[in-house]
Design a protein around this motif. Structure first.
Motif, PDB file in Angstrom:
ATOM      1  N   LEU A 248       0.785  -1.176  -0.221  1.00 14.40           N
ATOM      2  CA  LEU A 248       0.114   0.096  -0.033  1.00 14.40           C
ATOM      3  C   LEU A 248       0.780   1.104  -0.212  1.00 14.40           C
ATOM      4  O   LEU A 248       0.270   2.233  -0.135  1.00 14.40           O
ATOM      5  CB  LEU A 248      -0.859   0.057   1.310  1.00 14.40           C
ATOM      6  CG  LEU A 248      -2.208  -0.609   1.100  1.00 14.40           C
ATOM      7  CD1 LEU A 248      -2.265  -2.234   0.745  1.00 14.40           C
ATOM      8  CD2 LEU A 248      -3.117  -0.540   2.397  1.00 14.40           C
ATOM      9  N   ARG A 249       2.133   1.103  -0.113  1.00 17.06           N
ATOM     10  CA  ARG A 249       3.079   2.428   0.119  1.00 17.06           C
ATOM     11  C   ARG A 249       3.903   2.706  -0.971  1.00 17.06           C
ATOM     12  O   ARG A 249       4.676   3.475  -1.197  1.00 17.06           O
ATOM     13  CB  ARG A 249       4.155   1.930   1.250  1.00 17.06           C
ATOM     14  CG  ARG A 249       3.423   1.785   2.557  1.00 17.06           C
ATOM     15  CD  ARG A 249       4.571   1.140   3.693  1.00 17.06           C
ATOM     16  NE  ARG A 249       5.630   2.032   3.872  1.00 17.06           N
ATOM     17  CZ  ARG A 249       6.632   2.090   4.616  1.00 17.06           C
ATOM     18  NH1 ARG A 249       6.924   0.947   5.059  1.00 17.06           N
ATOM     19  NH2 ARG A 249       7.277   3.207   4.756  1.00 17.06           N
ATOM     20  N   HIS A 250       3.253   2.301  -2.161  1.00 14.39           N
ATOM     21  CA  HIS A 250       3.940   2.357  -3.485  1.00 14.39           C
ATOM     22  C   HIS A 250       2.975   3.208  -4.444  1.00 14.39           C
ATOM     23  O   HIS A 250       1.960   2.788  -4.629  1.00 14.39           O
ATOM     24  CB  HIS A 250       5.035   1.255  -4.138  1.00 14.39           C
ATOM     25  CG  HIS A 250       5.553   0.648  -3.155  1.00 14.39           C
ATOM     26  ND1 HIS A 250       6.946   1.236  -2.558  1.00 14.39           N
ATOM     27  CD2 HIS A 250       5.371  -0.436  -2.256  1.00 14.39           C
ATOM     28  CE1 HIS A 250       7.535   0.488  -1.754  1.00 14.39           C
ATOM     29  NE2 HIS A 250       6.687  -0.572  -1.655  1.00 14.39           N
ATOM     30  N   ILE A 251       3.925   3.816  -5.482  1.00 14.35           N
ATOM     31  CA  ILE A 251       3.007   4.176  -6.807  1.00 14.35           C
ATOM     32  C   ILE A 251       3.690   3.478  -7.853  1.00 14.35           C
ATOM     33  O   ILE A 251       5.064   3.367  -8.334  1.00 14.35           O
ATOM     34  CB  ILE A 251       3.487   5.672  -6.884  1.00 14.35           C
ATOM     35  CG1 ILE A 251       2.919   6.732  -5.818  1.00 14.35           C
ATOM     36  CG2 ILE A 251       2.639   6.096  -8.129  1.00 14.35           C
ATOM     37  CD1 ILE A 251       3.112   8.142  -5.725  1.00 14.35           C
ATOM     38  N   GLN A 252       3.026   2.821  -8.545  1.00 14.66           N
ATOM     39  CA  GLN A 252       3.178   1.807  -9.468  1.00 14.66           C
ATOM     40  C   GLN A 252       2.590   2.270 -10.989  1.00 14.66           C
ATOM     41  O   GLN A 252       1.474   2.548 -11.035  1.00 14.66           O
ATOM     42  CB  GLN A 252       2.903   0.236  -9.374  1.00 14.66           C
ATOM     43  CG  GLN A 252       3.274  -0.303  -8.023  1.00 14.66           C
ATOM     44  CD  GLN A 252       4.937  -0.647  -8.040  1.00 14.66           C
ATOM     45  OE1 GLN A 252       5.508  -0.314  -9.229  1.00 14.66           O
ATOM     46  NE2 GLN A 252       5.442  -0.891  -7.116  1.00 14.66           N
ATOM     47  N   PRO A 253       3.291   2.458 -12.035  1.00 15.81           N
ATOM     48  CA  PRO A 253       2.738   2.666 -13.327  1.00 15.81           C
ATOM     49  C   PRO A 253       2.333   1.328 -13.686  1.00 15.81           C
ATOM     50  O   PRO A 253       2.527   0.334 -13.455  1.00 15.81           O
ATOM     51  CB  PRO A 253       4.240   3.146 -14.328  1.00 15.81           C
ATOM     52  CG  PRO A 253       5.144   2.446 -13.572  1.00 15.81           C
ATOM     53  CD  PRO A 253       4.948   2.534 -12.018  1.00 15.81           C
ATOM     54  N   ILE A 265      -1.784   4.113  -7.118  1.00 15.60           N
ATOM     55  CA  ILE A 265      -1.113   4.742  -5.944  1.00 15.60           C
ATOM     56  C   ILE A 265      -1.725   4.033  -4.883  1.00 15.60           C
ATOM     57  O   ILE A 265      -2.938   4.020  -4.559  1.00 15.60           O
ATOM     58  CB  ILE A 265      -1.917   6.220  -6.035  1.00 15.60           C
ATOM     59  CG1 ILE A 265      -1.288   7.152  -7.104  1.00 15.60           C
ATOM     60  CG2 ILE A 265      -1.348   6.892  -4.746  1.00 15.60           C
ATOM     61  CD1 ILE A 265      -2.328   8.449  -7.393  1.00 15.60           C
ATOM     62  N   GLY A 266      -0.715   3.493  -4.099  1.00 13.92           N
ATOM     63  CA  GLY A 266      -1.174   2.754  -2.960  1.00 13.92           C
ATOM     64  C   GLY A 266      -2.045   3.537  -1.887  1.00 13.92           C
ATOM     65  O   GLY A 266      -1.721   4.735  -1.783  1.00 13.92           O
ATOM     66  N   ALA A 360      -5.815   0.474  -3.566  1.00 17.81           N
ATOM     67  CA  ALA A 360      -5.073   1.564  -4.308  1.00 17.81           C
ATOM     68  C   ALA A 360      -6.101   2.412  -5.381  1.00 17.81           C
ATOM     69  O   ALA A 360      -7.184   1.935  -5.424  1.00 17.81           O
ATOM     70  CB  ALA A 360      -3.860   0.756  -5.541  1.00 17.81           C
ATOM     71  N   ILE A 361      -5.359   3.381  -5.721  1.00 19.82           N
ATOM     72  CA  ILE A 361      -6.453   4.172  -6.539  1.00 19.82           C
ATOM     73  C   ILE A 361      -5.625   4.518  -8.021  1.00 19.82           C
ATOM     74  O   ILE A 361      -4.489   4.624  -7.994  1.00 19.82           O
ATOM     75  CB  ILE A 361      -6.559   5.530  -5.978  1.00 19.82           C
ATOM     76  CG1 ILE A 361      -7.203   5.568  -4.502  1.00 19.82           C
ATOM     77  CG2 ILE A 361      -7.396   6.640  -6.865  1.00 19.82           C
ATOM     78  CD1 ILE A 361      -6.221   5.708  -3.491  1.00 19.82           C
ATOM     79  N   PHE A 362      -6.101   4.243  -8.990  1.00 16.70           N
ATOM     80  CA  PHE A 362      -5.716   4.427 -10.280  1.00 16.70           C
ATOM     81  C   PHE A 362      -6.098   5.838 -10.785  1.00 16.70           C
ATOM     82  O   PHE A 362      -7.220   6.129 -10.940  1.00 16.70           O
ATOM     83  CB  PHE A 362      -6.223   3.503 -11.286  1.00 16.70           C
ATOM     84  CG  PHE A 362      -5.878   3.684 -12.464  1.00 16.70           C
ATOM     85  CD1 PHE A 362      -4.615   3.156 -13.015  1.00 16.70           C
ATOM     86  CD2 PHE A 362      -6.514   4.124 -13.661  1.00 16.70           C
ATOM     87  CE1 PHE A 362      -4.061   3.241 -14.269  1.00 16.70           C
ATOM     88  CE2 PHE A 362      -5.938   4.422 -15.182  1.00 16.70           C
ATOM     89  CZ  PHE A 362      -4.739   4.009 -15.261  1.00 16.70           C
ATOM     90  N   ILE A 363      -4.843   6.596 -11.286  1.00 13.61           N
ATOM     91  CA  ILE A 363      -5.358   8.016 -11.985  1.00 13.61           C
ATOM     92  C   ILE A 363      -4.517   7.593 -13.332  1.00 13.61           C
ATOM     93  O   ILE A 363      -3.439   7.446 -13.473  1.00 13.61           O
ATOM     94  CB  ILE A 363      -4.568   8.910 -11.121  1.00 13.61           C
ATOM     95  CG1 ILE A 363      -5.153   9.063  -9.963  1.00 13.61           C
ATOM     96  CG2 ILE A 363      -4.625  10.303 -11.973  1.00 13.61           C
ATOM     97  CD1 ILE A 363      -4.245  10.174  -9.146  1.00 13.61           C
TER      98      ILE A 363
END
Length: 497
Positions: A248-253, A265-266, A360-363
């Motif tokens: 939950l702590r990372h931002i992944q493309p 976005i975690g 996570a949230i997807f943008i």
């Protein structure tokens, strides 16, 4: 049991699940330099510094409001209070500068201001850079002072880097040793029924705990949840902390499974960690964060918490609705992805099942033809909750408005899009007639309530005014895009410069 370091020294204390860092300091450890002012994260009198070891092994400090930070989140961290900076008459540069520049009168707010200056001093020491007016205001925006006036405090901030002062052993010679000690932390993973504050480290552990204790309160930054403790005197019987869950702590493309590229976005990513991505990809969204709260709030608060909290006046959900964001929910049966618009059902009621968590949230990645504007109305310029927030996204195709998304906060029991107003604008020229029809439809889209932040009439009028502002902006850009200066505008700028 919490194991952490306090002003360079190891500590081991027992604490109830609902205990805050401020209560721990003042009532159990008898360190009363940290003050209680508002008990809601607004005034900054209780500001402390929290040191965490990053992926590079370096120990870095951020400011936090002790009044709304769960004490158990100190596990494996280094807590610094105003008592830990000086050695007798030998003052840290942040303290010496406050003395030299006459930055204190009654002294009640001074410890919090000193701690905000300490974290700023550390950031500049580790990454030297000119101290801009915006950066200074961002660092001190969460510290209120009733009697001194801010000019001498500002002078102290500008002077402290050139001022000699005492460096505590743990900050200088012992910093690497302290970082190595903190890096070995493995506590907080207990799932025993006897424990009342759980701090899982993996997603599987979190899902298991959520399934076993569906009535437990989930906490991330605590910037809203802990107000129930300080303002409503809630006594949480069991709490599950999401901030140590690695997944939950990372931002992944990645993609959203529907053909769109972007970022996942975690749910435990803080606003401060998210800001660099938004500055690069969505400057308007990043600019909103400056109005969302103080540095202390942005250092602790999370995008996931703002969504899961499901407040109708949360700042970020309307932006996510305007961007067609996606949410990933996870439970014992696995994960599932839904549109952000399907998440909010009614006031404080969401799509989450009792045994599910927001993962996570997807943008989506921005596209050149699609625009985003976010405008916030609040009583204070910064560090205040919205009365009305409008997030608008659209594109223009052959002069016609397409894919119009008009999302609002503060207009209903949930953050929501204005379906009628969107339909009135879709496929239309962005002229006065189309926007007049949209404003008329908006009156039927929402029936806002009256509260301390604004009457229903004020909210309805303000939302309609934001639509008119959007019309004028589009008209201005269509005349001469080179003259447009509103690409990062969120009503009043959060900073004065």
């Amino acid at each position: 049991m919490i194991e952490f370091h306090l002003n360079g020294r190891p500590q081991q204390v027992a604490a109830d699940a609902h205990l805050s860092v401020l209560e721990l300091l003042r009532e159990q450890l008898l360190l009363t330099g940290t003050k209680e002012g508002c008990a809601s994260g607004d005034c900054g009198a209780c500001t402390v510094a929290v040191g965490e070891v990053g992926g590079d092994g370096q120990l870095r400090y951020h400011s936090a409001n002790a009044c709304i930070m769960p004490a158990h989140q100190l596990q494996g961290r280094h807590l610094v209070t105003v008592e830990g900076l000086a050695d007798g008459d030998q003052l840290h540069p942040s303290q010496a500068a406050m003395v030299e520049c006459h930055g204190s009168q009654c002294g009640f707010c001074t410890p919090g201001i000193v701690m905000s200056l300490f974290t700023l001093h550390e950031q500049q020491r580790q990454q030297p850079a000119p101290l801009s007016a915006e950066r200074l205001e961002a660092a001190l925006g969460g510290n209120l002072c009733r009697c001194t006036g801010y000019r001498p405090i500002r002078d102290a901030a500008l002077a402290m880097n050139d001022m000699p002062g005492h460096q505590p052993h743990w900050l200088d010679a012992g910093s690497q040793e302290l970082a190595e000690c903190l890096a070995t932390d493995v506590g907080g993973t207990s799932t025993s029924d006897q424990e009342t504050f759980h701090q899982p480290r993996t997603l599987d552990q979190l899902v298991d705990l959520r399934s076993r204790y569906p009535d437990a309160r989930l906490v991330a930054g605590g910037t809203d949840l802990w107000l129930e403790v300080t303002q409503q005197l809630a006594d949480f019987s069991r709490v599950i902390d999401t901030t140590r869950v690695d997944e939950l702590r990372h931002i992944q493309p990645g993609d959203d499974g529907q053909g769109r590229e972007g970022w996942w976005i975690g749910a435990a990513v803080t606003y401060a960690q998210l800001e660099p991505l938004l500055e690069r990809e969505y400057p308007t969204f990043a600019h909103l964060l400056h109005r969302l709260g103080s540095a202390q709030v942005r250092n602790r608060g999370t995008l996931g918490g703002n969504v899961a909290n499901a407040s109708p006046i949360g700042d970020t959900p309307p932006v996510l609705l305007a961007l067609d964001a996606r949410l990933r929910l996870v439970g014992p049966s696995g994960s599932r992805d839904i549109d952000a618009g399907d998440f909010f059902h009614a006031y404080k009621q969401t799509e989450l099942a009792a045994d599910e968590c927001l993962q996570a949230i997807f943008i989506p990645s921005p596209t050149p033809e699609r625009q985003l504007k976010v405008w916030k109305l609040s009583k204070r310029r910064e560090d205040d909750i919205s009365a009305v927030l409008g997030a608008f996204s659209w594109r223009v195709d052959n002069g016609l408005l397409r894919d119009v998304h008009l999302a609002f906060g503060g207009m209903a029991g949930i953050p929501a899009r204005a379906a009628g107003a969107e339909a009135a604008l879709e496929g239309q020229l962005p002229n006065a007639g189309a926007f007049s029809a949209a404003r008329a439809a908006l009156a039927d889209d929402f029936s806002p309530m009256s509260d301390v932040r604004g009457s229903a009439e004020y909210r309805q009028h303000s939302a309609a005014a934001l639509l008119e502002r959007l019309r004028l902006l589009i008209a201005n850009e269509s005349i001469d895009t080179a003259k447009s200066t509103t690409s990062e505008e969120v009503m009043l700028h959060a900073y004065a410069h």
